[in-house]
Design an enzyme around this catalytic site. Structure first.
Site, PDB file in Angstrom:
ATOM      1  N   SER A 265      21.129  18.902 -71.079  1.00  0.00           N
ATOM      2  CA  SER A 265      21.480  18.186 -69.862  1.00  0.00           C
ATOM      3  C   SER A 265      22.147  19.138 -68.878  1.00  0.00           C
ATOM      4  CB  SER A 265      22.453  17.061 -70.188  1.00  0.00           C
ATOM      5  OG  SER A 265      23.720  17.604 -70.533  1.00  0.00           O
ATOM      6  N   LYS A 266      22.257  18.688 -67.659  1.00  0.00           N
ATOM      7  CA  LYS A 266      22.875  19.568 -66.671  1.00  0.00           C
ATOM      8  C   LYS A 266      24.359  19.776 -66.986  1.00  0.00           C
ATOM      9  CE  LYS A 266      24.226  16.132 -63.257  1.00  0.00           C
ATOM     10  NZ  LYS A 266      24.041  15.579 -61.917  1.00  0.00           N
ATOM     11  N   ARG A 267      24.906  18.843 -67.736  1.00  0.00           N
ATOM     12  CA  ARG A 267      26.292  19.002 -68.190  1.00  0.00           C
ATOM     13  C   ARG A 267      26.439  20.249 -69.059  1.00  0.00           C
ATOM     14  NH1 ARG A 267      28.726  17.489 -65.224  1.00  0.00           N
ATOM     15  NH2 ARG A 267      28.847  15.427 -64.298  1.00  0.00           N
ATOM     16  N   GLY A 269      24.730  22.889 -68.893  1.00  0.00           N
ATOM     17  CA  GLY A 269      24.685  24.049 -68.021  1.00  0.00           C
ATOM     18  C   GLY A 269      26.059  24.345 -67.435  1.00  0.00           C
ATOM     19  N   ALA A 270      26.668  23.302 -66.919  1.00  0.00           N
ATOM     20  CA  ALA A 270      27.982  23.465 -66.298  1.00  0.00           C
ATOM     21  C   ALA A 270      28.995  23.948 -67.336  1.00  0.00           C
ATOM     22  CB  ALA A 270      28.424  22.145 -65.690  1.00  0.00           C
TER      23      ALA A 270
END
Length: 509
Positions: A265-267, A269-270
């Site tokens: 998820s983009k989470r 990535g962060a």
RNA sequence: GCCGCGUUGGUCAAGGGGUUAAGACGCAUCCCUUUCACGGAUGAAUCACGGGUUCGAUUCCCGUACGCGGUACCA
């Protein structure tokens, strides 16, 4: 299943946000398959959920595909004979098929309100069944055309009462299909719920739309992520009811790309500092920016390559593939069935390899863009290609070129003087004074001559070359990095080289 | 809970009844390099577990465990 018809595949994203890794890989495999078979690659926009409309998301998807070099043959942009390619514009098409199913007893009207559905889930929730489905166990307890009197149903319909159309899953039948990657997969229909086909606003759900559109657009092979596998029986049944299983495309469900914990998820990535989306995406509602591979400094060639081998390999030891090679070598039966964890370290390695692999002139052009974007003005006379060739071995991400090359274009902003001061002495001071004198007299300014001079003077000064090599590097570059120091001096030129030596010498006094 | 799909080193993975179980990334050590890299070398897996089948299973079958996905009028 028809396998003799023209290959037509499709990617059908919903324009609700950034396009992530897995999505691009799905595009890639679709694209490769289409190209390999001389078929068509279609981009269809799945925008049936109007509550999730995000402005700009559709255009963004096109930009990502353009960057990756995976452009569709038919789409909202390219046009084509099977449009419209945006499902919201196809709204009128779907209802008739849903009604046909109702007429045949394969689907039914359901008038339950969201509140009633919620109530049902509460009422039937037990420890054994934490999330009750709208299925054959409960459908006869709900407000639908299966148990309401016909007159009541007609009246409700006439009054335009909000309702949906649900598929009526048969009891205890086995529905199966042959997945190109997983082989035979089957499901018991009793365990699948009565999925909504047509929503109260008249829009189809994914389940109806995917079948109707794949049929109307003559899709021959339908590829998607593994998360769709559980709803496959619904689609198979719909095909059977509506168009006949013979016309159904061949299915393949791609393995998921996993993050450090579960579906990427983009989470993730962060949290772990790596990009997840193809390109930068700014959520228009929150203004939140999610970094993309492009902006992070990945070459599209590398991005494609690393995605291709995340779930596929050709069985040899080859790891670097160009798009053309992939078109040649890709095959669906060498796609894995198990999910793969995304490894950012390896992703960076691919980029590094592609930086080395790209044709020098091509690479140079791209580096120039990066440097210019970072505010460097590079004259056409600058030996940029030579510089790029000199440093590219130590670059992983495009922006690294900035740090590795700024000193060719600007005087270093800081000189790491602490790296030389402790061991600085008069002998070295004299050595550099002598070096300047010698360099000023040089006629042929090239690396070999510079090094030769340097070593002769060092020997005459009773110094080991190594003792003064690092100081020279610091003087020219500002720090302990960069390629062979005399190559740097050669490119810098006589004046600049001498100037920089003088400058640092001044700092050391 | 139920359903589905998976399970070869930290990661990506080749292989597929008899092998010293490839290779790559990363990591560690070493060599090369009078910077940093590149390059080279070396090191690390009882093939999830338990039963079968077999002369022989990492490979075939069945269980179990574990992981992931799904379980919305989202896709």
């Amino acid at each position: 299943m028809a396998t003799d018809k023209k290959v037509r595949v499709r990617f059908a994203p919903s324009p609700t946000g950034g396009l992530h890794l897995g999505g691009v890989r799905t595009v890639l495999y679709n694209y490769l398959f289409a190209r390999q078979h001389g078929g068509d690659f279609i981009l269809r926009i799945e925008d049936t959920d109007q509550t999730r409309f995000v402005p700009g998301a559709e255009e963004y998807i096109f930009q990502c595909l353009a960057w990756a070099g995976l452009e569709p043959d038919e789409s909202v942009k390219q046009g084509g004979a099977y449009g419209p390619y945006r499902q919201s514009e196809r709204k009128a098409l779907y209802r008739q098929y849903a009604e046909q199913l109702v007429a045949n007893g394969q689907a039914y009207y359901a008038f339950d309100t969201p509140e009633e559905l919620e109530q049902m889930r509460q009422d039937f929730k037990t420890e054994q069944n934490p999330s009750p489905q709208y299925d054959h166990h409960v459908r006869d307890k709900m407000r639908n055309s299966l148990n309401l009197q016909k007159e009541d149903v007609d009246r409700l319909l006439q009054d335009n009462t909000r309702h949906v159309i649900r598929i009526k899953m048969p009891e205890n039948e086995t529905v199966g299909f042959n997945d190109m990657i997983r082989g035979d997969v089957s499901f018991n229909t009793s365990l699948v719920d009565d999925k909504v086909l047509l929503k109260a606003d008249g829009m189809p759900t994914y389940h109806l739309a995917v079948v109707v559109d794949d049929y109307l657009m003559k899709i021959s092979h339908a590829f998607r992520g593994e998360e769709w596998l559980p709803s496959a029986p619904v689609h198979i049944l719909l095909w059977k009811y509506l168009y006949g299983e013979d016309h159904m495309p061949r299915w393949a469900h791609f393995p998921l790309i996993l993050g450090p914990g579960g579906k990427l998820s983009k989470r993730d990535g962060a949290k772990y500092g790596f990009p997840v989306f193809a390109m930068n995406w700014t959520d228009p509602r929150t203004g939140e920016l999610t970094e993309g591979f492009k902006e992070k400094g990945f070459l599209p060639e590398a991005f494609i390559n690393l995605l291709a081998v995340l779930g596929w390999n050709d069985g040899t030891e080859q790891e670097l593939f160009s798009l053309d090679e992939l078109i040649q070598k890709f095959s669906m039966d060498r796609v894995h069935s198990s999910g793969a964890k995304f490894d950012y370290e390896k992703a960076k390695w691919y980029n590094h390899e592609w930086i080395k692999k790209l044709a020098p002139a091509d690479l140079t052009q791209r580096v120039k863009e990066v440097l210019t974007a970072k505010g460097l003005s590079i004259s056409d006379k600058a030996p940029l290609q030579k510089i790029v060739e000199l440093v590219k071995d130590r670059i992983t991400l495009l922006p690294d070129f900035y740090d590795q090359t700024v000193y060719f274009f600007k005087v270093p902003e800081t000189i790491d003087i602490t790296a030389v001061r402790p061991k600085w002495n008069e002998a070295k001071q004299l050595f550099f004074a002598e070096l300047i004198r010698s360099y000023e007299l040089m006629s042929a300014w090239d690396a070999a001559a510079l090094e030769n001079d340097f070593k002769e003077i060092a020997a005459a000064s009773q110094l080991k070359p190594g003792e003064v090599m690092l100081p020279l590097r610091i003087m020219l570059v500002g720090g302990k990095f960069g390629p062979h120091v005399f190559d740097i001096a050669e490119i810098l030129g006589k004046e600049e080289t001498i100037q920089r030596i003088r400058h640092t010498l001044g700092l050391l006094i």
